[in-house]
Design an enzyme around this catalytic site. Sequence first.
Site, PDB file in Angstrom:
ATOM      1  N   SER A  82       0.790  -1.236   0.000  1.00 17.75           N
ATOM      2  CA  SER A  82       0.000   0.000   0.000  1.00 17.75           C
ATOM      3  C   SER A  82       0.822   1.285   0.000  1.00 17.75           C
ATOM      4  O   SER A  82       0.338   2.317  -0.434  1.00 17.75           O
ATOM      5  CB  SER A  82      -0.972   0.012   1.182  1.00 17.75           C
ATOM      6  OG  SER A  82      -0.294   0.251   2.387  1.00 17.75           O
ATOM      7  N   LYS A  88      -0.043   4.836   6.643  1.00 17.65           N
ATOM      8  CA  LYS A  88      -0.712   5.542   5.546  1.00 17.65           C
ATOM      9  C   LYS A  88      -0.267   6.997   5.525  1.00 17.65           C
ATOM     10  O   LYS A  88       0.309   7.506   6.475  1.00 17.65           O
ATOM     11  CB  LYS A  88      -2.246   5.503   5.710  1.00 17.65           C
ATOM     12  CG  LYS A  88      -2.842   4.114   5.789  1.00 17.65           C
ATOM     13  CD  LYS A  88      -2.735   3.374   4.488  1.00 17.65           C
ATOM     14  CE  LYS A  88      -3.317   1.964   4.631  1.00 17.65           C
ATOM     15  NZ  LYS A  88      -2.917   1.103   3.556  1.00 17.65           N
TER      16      LYS A  88
END
Length: 171
Positions: free
Chosen positions: A47, A91
């Site tokens: 990710s 993130k």
Amino acid sequence: MSLRNLKELTIIAKEAFSKMFLVAKSLCFLHVTNTHVFTVASLYGPSMLPTFNLTGDWALAERFSHKLGKVGAGDIVILKSPVEPRKIMTKRVIGVEGDSVTYVVEPKNSDRTETIVVPKGHIWVEGDNIYNSKDSRNFGAVPYGLLRGKMLWKIWPPKDFGYIGKKEQNG
């Protein structure tokens, strides 16, 4: 048992207690530092490509900026997953409360976008690899209370060692 043996045992016991106390203090110091000041995070998964590799990256994260409200768009954060509470995620912050965020709903299938305003007490996070990331596009804005730290330095592999700065946002 003679008095001399008793004195020797007493000296040994005092020395052992002293060393044990030093070890206990050191472990307490490490625990407080890891919980409230800095932690080392092992990073894996697709990710955050290309910022981090699939496996084997280690980064140093500080644990106080988010408590002081010093996390903003472009910062890379560690947070508890709102879907799987035992999982810690890495993130990038795209927006903080009050920001208007436009995102691609399904980047693999279309260019359709939606715009939301990040609610009070929340942040909007996305992986750098939008084609393979479970993030706010899937589960919505994340409560600020799930933040666990802000990434500072990439420390492993050595060739990538360095400060992790903010990424400028487009638009």
